[in-house]
Design a protein around this motif. Structure first.
Motif, mmCIF file in Angstrom:
data_model
loop_
_atom_site.group_PDB
_atom_site.id
_atom_site.type_symbol
_atom_site.label_atom_id
_atom_site.label_comp_id
_atom_site.label_asym_id
_atom_site.label_seq_id
_atom_site.Cartn_x
_atom_site.Cartn_y
_atom_site.Cartn_z
ATOM 1 N N THR A 133 0.824 -1.209 0.000
ATOM 2 C CA THR A 133 0.000 0.000 0.000
ATOM 3 C C THR A 133 0.858 1.258 0.000
ATOM 4 O O THR A 133 0.475 2.285 -0.548
ATOM 5 C CB THR A 133 -0.925 0.014 1.236
ATOM 6 N N TYR A 134 2.066 1.149 0.609
ATOM 7 C CA TYR A 134 2.896 2.339 0.789
ATOM 8 C C TYR A 134 4.229 2.283 0.050
ATOM 9 O O TYR A 134 4.980 3.248 0.042
ATOM 10 C CB TYR A 134 3.180 2.557 2.291
ATOM 11 N N MET A 135 4.540 1.148 -0.566
ATOM 12 C CA MET A 135 5.817 1.043 -1.277
ATOM 13 C C MET A 135 5.617 0.296 -2.591
ATOM 14 O O MET A 135 4.776 -0.594 -2.690
ATOM 15 C CB MET A 135 6.877 0.352 -0.404
ATOM 16 N N SER A 136 6.405 0.662 -3.574
ATOM 17 C CA SER A 136 6.248 0.046 -4.896
ATOM 18 C C SER A 136 7.161 -1.155 -5.082
ATOM 19 O O SER A 136 7.018 -1.899 -6.053
ATOM 20 C CB SER A 136 6.535 1.088 -5.986
ATOM 21 N N ASP A 137 8.090 -1.363 -4.146
ATOM 22 C CA ASP A 137 9.068 -2.445 -4.256
ATOM 23 C C ASP A 137 8.452 -3.747 -3.718
ATOM 24 O O ASP A 137 8.405 -3.975 -2.516
ATOM 25 C CB ASP A 137 10.332 -2.079 -3.483
ATOM 26 N N GLU A 138 8.001 -4.595 -4.636
ATOM 27 C CA GLU A 138 7.350 -5.842 -4.226
ATOM 28 C C GLU A 138 8.328 -6.781 -3.538
ATOM 29 O O GLU A 138 7.962 -7.501 -2.607
ATOM 30 C CB GLU A 138 6.719 -6.522 -5.441
ATOM 31 N N LYS A 139 9.580 -6.784 -3.975
ATOM 32 C CA LYS A 139 10.585 -7.665 -3.365
ATOM 33 C C LYS A 139 10.800 -7.318 -1.892
ATOM 34 O O LYS A 139 10.884 -8.204 -1.038
ATOM 35 C CB LYS A 139 11.915 -7.557 -4.113
ATOM 36 N N SER A 140 10.889 -6.022 -1.583
ATOM 37 C CA SER A 140 11.062 -5.603 -0.193
ATOM 38 C C SER A 140 9.866 -6.011 0.650
ATOM 39 O O SER A 140 10.010 -6.428 1.803
ATOM 40 C CB SER A 140 11.273 -4.092 -0.120
ATOM 41 N N ALA A 141 8.671 -5.906 0.071
ATOM 42 C CA ALA A 141 7.463 -6.313 0.786
ATOM 43 C C ALA A 141 7.490 -7.808 1.098
ATOM 44 O O ALA A 141 7.137 -8.230 2.209
ATOM 45 C CB ALA A 141 6.233 -5.961 -0.041
#
Length: 265
Positions: free
Chosen positions: A198-206
């Motif tokens: 919801t707050y970050m575009s980096d899927e890997k970090s999520a």
């Protein structure tokens, strides 16, 4: 001691945006610090010659002077515990300038000025009285600073904390509590993944954060929880300005680092 202990605890709660825990921390530090120092102060006032005698101070005049100094110092102790609680609390809540001002007034400016003024009419008694005045004047100064900021003198712990209420509007929280079941931990991990996206575009970090949370929760349950005892694990996800903070709290068995070191060696 209590005033210093507030620093890491208040810093953690401030980072989490937990105003209730911050208030409880400040209350506890003041209550315990003032109570402990007041008890010690009363004992010193009742038996002012005990400590000087233990230190080998002899002679009626010298012992009388030392006893008067001990009484003055004892009176300053509860006031000092208040000042130290506030100084460390403001340092932990990102008010270093205010913390530095209070520390300088308490430890140097007020105490030194009072000593210089009082030493001539009161001799050595004036120097010891300066410690009491330094602590008291510092607390009065803090009240004045808060009164100027809030346009009224402090009436509650909310006033004393001097927290910016607008910061909470920038925070988004997601909170969970579990008894340690695998299904609940997996669910919480999945919720963090959605929360991060919801707050970050980096899927890997999520995905990485989600996996880390699952491993940490499993580790807490495995090494901290005790069979047959009702236990809980609280996990809070906090977003502030697109920075994610994750908090873990549990009532499990404390980690015995010495036992771990011995087992490894």
């Amino acid at each position: 001691g209590m005033g210093t202990a507030i620093l890491p605890v208040a810093g953690m709660f401030y980072g989490e945006g937990d105003r209730t825990a911050l208030k409880d921390t400040l209350k506890s530090a003041i209550r315990l610090g003032v109570t402990a120092n007041s008890i010690i102060a009363v004992l010193i006032i009742l038996f002012p010659e005990a400590l000087p005698s233990l230190l080998g101070i002899e002679g009626a005049d010298t012992l009388q002077m030392a006893s008067a100094a001990m009484i003055m110092f004892a009176v300053s102790m509860p006031l000092r515990s208040l000042n130290m609680a506030f100084i460390n609390f403001y340092q932990a809540t990102k008010k270093p300038v205010l913390s530095l001002i209070l520390c300088s007034l308490q430890s140097l400016i007020y105490t030194l000025a009072a000593s210089v003024i009082l030493i001539f009419p009161m001799d050595s008694d004036g120097v010891w009285l300066a410690f009491v005045l330094g602590e008291a004047l510092t607390l009065i100064t803090l009240a004045v600073i808060i009164a100027i900021r809030n346009k009224r003198f402090p009436r509650s712990f909310d006033d004393l904390m001097i927290l910016d209420k607008s910061t909470e509007k920038d925070r988004n929280k997601l909170e969970f509590s579990t008894d340690g079941s695998i299904d609940e931990i997996k669910y919480i991990s999945d919720q963090l993944y959605d929360f991060c996206l919801t707050y970050m575009s980096d899927e890997k970090s999520a995905k990485d954060l989600s996996a880390c949370v699952e491993e940490i929760c499993s580790g807490i349950v495995k090494h901290s929880f005790t069979d047959g005892k009702k236990q809980w694990l609280d996990i809070t996800f906090i977003n502030q300005n697109n920075e994610i903070t994750i908090r873990f709290r549990d009532n499990g068995r404390p980690f015995d680092h010495m036992k771990q070191i011995i087992s490894v060696n």
